[in-house]
Design a protein around this motif. Sequence first.
Motif, PDB file in Angstrom:
ATOM      1  N   GLN A 142     -32.308  69.320  83.900  1.00  0.00           N
ATOM      2  CA  GLN A 142     -31.554  70.267  83.053  1.00  0.00           C
ATOM      3  C   GLN A 142     -30.164  69.717  82.741  1.00  0.00           C
ATOM      4  O   GLN A 142     -29.624  69.929  81.658  1.00  0.00           O
ATOM      5  N   SER A 143     -29.571  69.032  83.711  1.00  0.00           N
ATOM      6  CA  SER A 143     -28.199  68.548  83.521  1.00  0.00           C
ATOM      7  C   SER A 143     -28.162  67.351  82.578  1.00  0.00           C
ATOM      8  O   SER A 143     -27.091  66.857  82.246  1.00  0.00           O
ATOM      9  N   GLY A 144     -29.337  66.880  82.168  1.00  0.00           N
ATOM     10  CA  GLY A 144     -29.373  65.734  81.264  1.00  0.00           C
ATOM     11  C   GLY A 144     -29.781  64.448  81.971  1.00  0.00           C
ATOM     12  O   GLY A 144     -29.778  63.379  81.375  1.00  0.00           O
ATOM     13  N   GLY A 145     -30.126  64.552  83.252  1.00  0.00           N
ATOM     14  CA  GLY A 145     -30.526  63.371  84.022  1.00  0.00           C
ATOM     15  C   GLY A 145     -31.869  62.837  83.559  1.00  0.00           C
ATOM     16  O   GLY A 145     -32.716  63.579  83.082  1.00  0.00           O
ATOM     17  N   TYR A 156     -27.778  59.420  86.164  1.00  0.00           N
ATOM     18  CA  TYR A 156     -27.056  60.688  86.272  1.00  0.00           C
ATOM     19  C   TYR A 156     -26.078  60.839  85.115  1.00  0.00           C
ATOM     20  O   TYR A 156     -25.286  59.939  84.856  1.00  0.00           O
ATOM     21  N   PRO A 157     -26.091  61.977  84.425  1.00  0.00           N
ATOM     22  CA  PRO A 157     -25.188  62.158  83.290  1.00  0.00           C
ATOM     23  C   PRO A 157     -23.797  62.630  83.694  1.00  0.00           C
ATOM     24  O   PRO A 157     -22.876  62.605  82.889  1.00  0.00           O
ATOM     25  N   SER A 207     -25.730  61.976  72.147  1.00  0.00           N
ATOM     26  CA  SER A 207     -26.973  61.880  72.906  1.00  0.00           C
ATOM     27  C   SER A 207     -26.806  62.388  74.326  1.00  0.00           C
ATOM     28  O   SER A 207     -27.760  62.820  74.946  1.00  0.00           O
ATOM     29  N   ASN A 208     -25.592  62.335  74.860  1.00  0.00           N
ATOM     30  CA  ASN A 208     -25.401  62.852  76.215  1.00  0.00           C
ATOM     31  C   ASN A 208     -24.135  63.705  76.350  1.00  0.00           C
ATOM     32  O   ASN A 208     -23.751  64.082  77.451  1.00  0.00           O
ATOM     33  N   ASP A 209     -23.525  64.007  75.226  1.00  0.00           N
ATOM     34  CA  ASP A 209     -22.346  64.871  75.185  1.00  0.00           C
ATOM     35  C   ASP A 209     -21.130  64.302  75.906  1.00  0.00           C
ATOM     36  O   ASP A 209     -20.187  65.028  76.207  1.00  0.00           O
ATOM     37  N   GLU A 210     -21.142  63.026  76.159  1.00  0.00           N
ATOM     38  CA  GLU A 210     -19.970  62.445  76.813  1.00  0.00           C
ATOM     39  C   GLU A 210     -18.815  62.353  75.810  1.00  0.00           C
ATOM     40  O   GLU A 210     -18.997  61.841  74.697  1.00  0.00           O
TER      41      GLU A 210
END
Lengths: 1001, 93
Positions: free
Chosen positions: A435-438, A454-455, B74-77
Amino acid sequence: MTNNLRVKSSKFIDETYKISFKFNNKTYYGYKGDTLASALLANNIHLVGRSFKYHRPRGIMTAGSEEPNAIVQLHKNTSRTEPNVRATEIEIYEGLEASSQNCWPSVNFDVGGINNFLSPVLPAGFYYKTFMWPASFWEKYEYFIRKSAGLGKSPTEPDPDIYEHKYIHCDVLVIGAGISGIIAAKTSAKNGFKTLLVDEKPHLGGSTIYQNLEHFKINNQISSSWLDKEINEIKKIDNLEIKIRTSVAAFHGYNFLLARENLTDHLPLHQRNEKVRHRLLKIRAKKVISATGSLERPLVFDNNDRPGIMLSSAIEKYSNLFGVACGQKNVLFTNNDSAYETAISLFQKGINVRAIIDNREEVDSKLVKEIEKNNIKIYKGYTVVNTFGYKKINKISIMQLSKDGQKVVGSKISIDCDCLGMSGGWTPAVHLFTQSGGKLKFRDEDQVFIPDTYPSDQISIGSCNGEFTLDEILSRISKKLKDFLNIKKTEYENLEIQSNFNKTKRNIWLLPSDKIIGKTKPFVDYQNDATAKDIKLALREGFRSIEHVKRYTTTGMGTDQGKLGNMHALGIISETAGSKMGELGTTTFRPPYTPLTFGAIVGRNVGEYFDVYRKTPIHDWHVENKAKFENVGQWKRAWFYPKENEGMHEAVQRESKAARDSAGILDASTLGKIDIQGTDASEFLNRVYTNAWSKLAIGKCRYGLMLNEDGMVYDDGVTTRLDENHYIMTTTTGGAATVLGKLEDYLQTEWPELDVYLTSVTDHYATISVCGPNSKKIISKVIPNLDLSDEKFPHMSFKNTKIDKVKCRVMRISFTGEQSYEINVQANYGKSVWDKCMQAGKEFNITPYGTETMHLLRAEKGFIIVGQDTDATMTPIDLQMDWIVSKKKYDFIGKRSLYRSDTIREDRKQLIGLVTENPKEVLEEGAQIIADANKSPVEMLGHITSSYYSPNLEKSIALGVVKGGKNMMGQKLIIPMENKQIYVTVTDPVFLDKENKRLNA
Amino acid sequence: MFLIHCPYCGEREQSEFKAGGEAHIVRPKQPTELSDDQWAEYLFMRKNIKGVQFERWVHAHGCRKWFNIVRDTSNDEIKAIYKMGEKPPTKYK
């Protein structure tokens, strides 16, 4: 059977505290510490509900939040009844009432059970395929489908409980209080990090805390005793907050998490009053440590869903933690060492284990040896091929697996049993991590998905990271924590670990049977009744993506979100389609991990707190005078003021007539007001309005129209020049905030060179509008020293003045077409000035009117309301307001768009007036406008935007937008209604006083 | 929910901010001289990148200031934040 299957005391169960509860209207007893599931099992009840599609009898499968089958309806009370509560999670309390779902008339005799025998004709996609045709029958089908769809019943009365939200900021959040989570939380807190540890269960320690075998030791102590001491220590640490019964529902980006803290669901109802039931925690953590553990996998074989078939680890938990034997003739079925752990726990407690069926051919770990030493029969290289017993399992048949595991060979052996434990290995609980984007990676050797990248600043430790054995976990945890928390050492560097678990596993996603697959029911998703057969059918029909197979077969779409079966679905797809599991990927894990109540989601925002609303300073007067209110944006605006026996129509007719005959008064405080100052203020207005502003004299007002850059009307209002470099702009009530935002945007990003300052002053002023032929007389009584003569104070001008000692601005502007005065006064004097006007107007029958009358009066004059007569596709030209578009100005927002090929089309929808053939007939707003009813297909020319019965003109009037309407003056058109056609004539949109004589009357 | 470092106020929750679309689209100085196509290019055409994107944001429930964000969609960074009028960091171009 009423045998009590309580076998041995457990420290988690308080046998001195007996609790009575009802299940399907019968009273049973359990102890404090029991879940509903453990208490039912102690009373030898396995059958809890019926499955969703086939209505097959189903029992308790698990001992945790992953439970697919043992879901119940709690309470009968219409406000507190709750569907889909997992019996494995709810703790019993005195007075608990639970009943089975999805069965009628009872769980023991369920009419819907017929579906089980119809199952050959109810394949995956049955509903899609069957009810497509004929289309006109859908409404009839839908009635029956709806009746049989859905699980459980919703409450029908308002929720009596209190819920709330809480923000938590911490350095480190640890999710899961198993052995890894406890070690992580202690290490983090002892190193000075403000730490929060949460776990969904009512006790700390995960599964290790009830692990009593000599085979698993830490520093020469049995693992549970070692962990017990750790738990006692962490409870004393100051900067460590521990929350039990707290389930993390969602893990969003930037380490923002939502968790549901359950505060009263385990208490008897009478102890819950005035207490918060659920608290939704909004957690922002600098670092997150996921220690969410793993879920045991079932095995997929024919009839693997009967009551009495459970996860092997659940049987162990019921025995060790709750002191309950799930059966008296237990058989375990496994492909790894876990079931042996269960078996040893059971016989140590004196619970009978008949046999272990192991897919593996060669097994020789210490756990296996201990079982053999105790003369428990192990069938190595065997598989279960079928089970028997309708409402509870009573027998299984097993056969030998072929070398490649694809077939069964030899003859069938039957074994009697009343409980079958299955273990298909373990699946890391990576739901929150993904869910966290991992991103996950697939580990081929034991067929699991584990965290890869890990995001955010987080790690996964323990079995949710694929470290399944005690020695794997403890040998790695110290280094992981040191790296992650950037600390030098931990207390866990040199632990002496004994772990006799052998990791070998023989993974077969769909176990072979002696029957062809079409004749079997190997369930993959227990809640939604999806079988391996359905998945294979979906693949045969051409579905390839896991996401499509999921939707077609409904695998993983129940309230348990397929926590048990999703991996098997993937495995079966991969084997059948010949693709690699790592490449197939998983379906998306969406929040919440476990269901949230609506109460927890809305918290305290219920009733009048559901949404914020704004009141004018004169609001109380409107309430006292029985106004009906309308919501405009977040404002509560007086809509109309009905007198005795008056409906809306009568009130509006009376108010409208009074405003034109004598005097009306309107609370216009909600209009947006923007104070504009700076040496470039005039230039700025030139750029944002369509008309010219540089020549507007001080003390004068002007109506302006604002466009979007695409040329479409965006907002309108009157702006007054208070001073050389000082303006006050009014906007529509609903547009105030967005207009300010848009103006700021242009000022800051496109024209930073302009010296202009914008301030919202909407709330600072009360605005009272007095209109009508007697308005001048009324204002002269309220402000006697102000010269109101048309020469000194003409239409579209403003004066600074005082009412007694209170400074005010008076604008002579009109939205009704009547002579009118708008008094702007500091908000807290609003009510007293209103009272003064009412007092002064008494002799003129001054009539307060609301927004509805305001709309009617302006429609008589053909004044538009942005948002009612326009809809973001209307240019000023479409509105027949060419007069307001400056030809001389070089540029303003939207100017270039006014002569794009599309905006200069002659056949655009244009604003026109409409009058009905029958003057009494009032049109419906939104109704379509056509010219020729016989044309096929009928051409839709436009629609009605505003429509009223005008008491002043004594006829029905309407505004509408019609293709090419500008050139249709006098033409007859048709408004087609359900049972009639109404004939109308196109007119000018100005119906009353075209010469504007009334403004100075 | 993002944490956004407003260049004027410091780190705040995303709920205080509003996104304002693609950054560095300059309003033409002389719109009247543009063809329909050129004007349409300015008016309607926006990038929708999977990857690094330059965006405008406003601290709507704070200082009301507009600024720019470089975000990987793509990852909101969030890779960089800079004020209006400042040059975009070149390394993400």
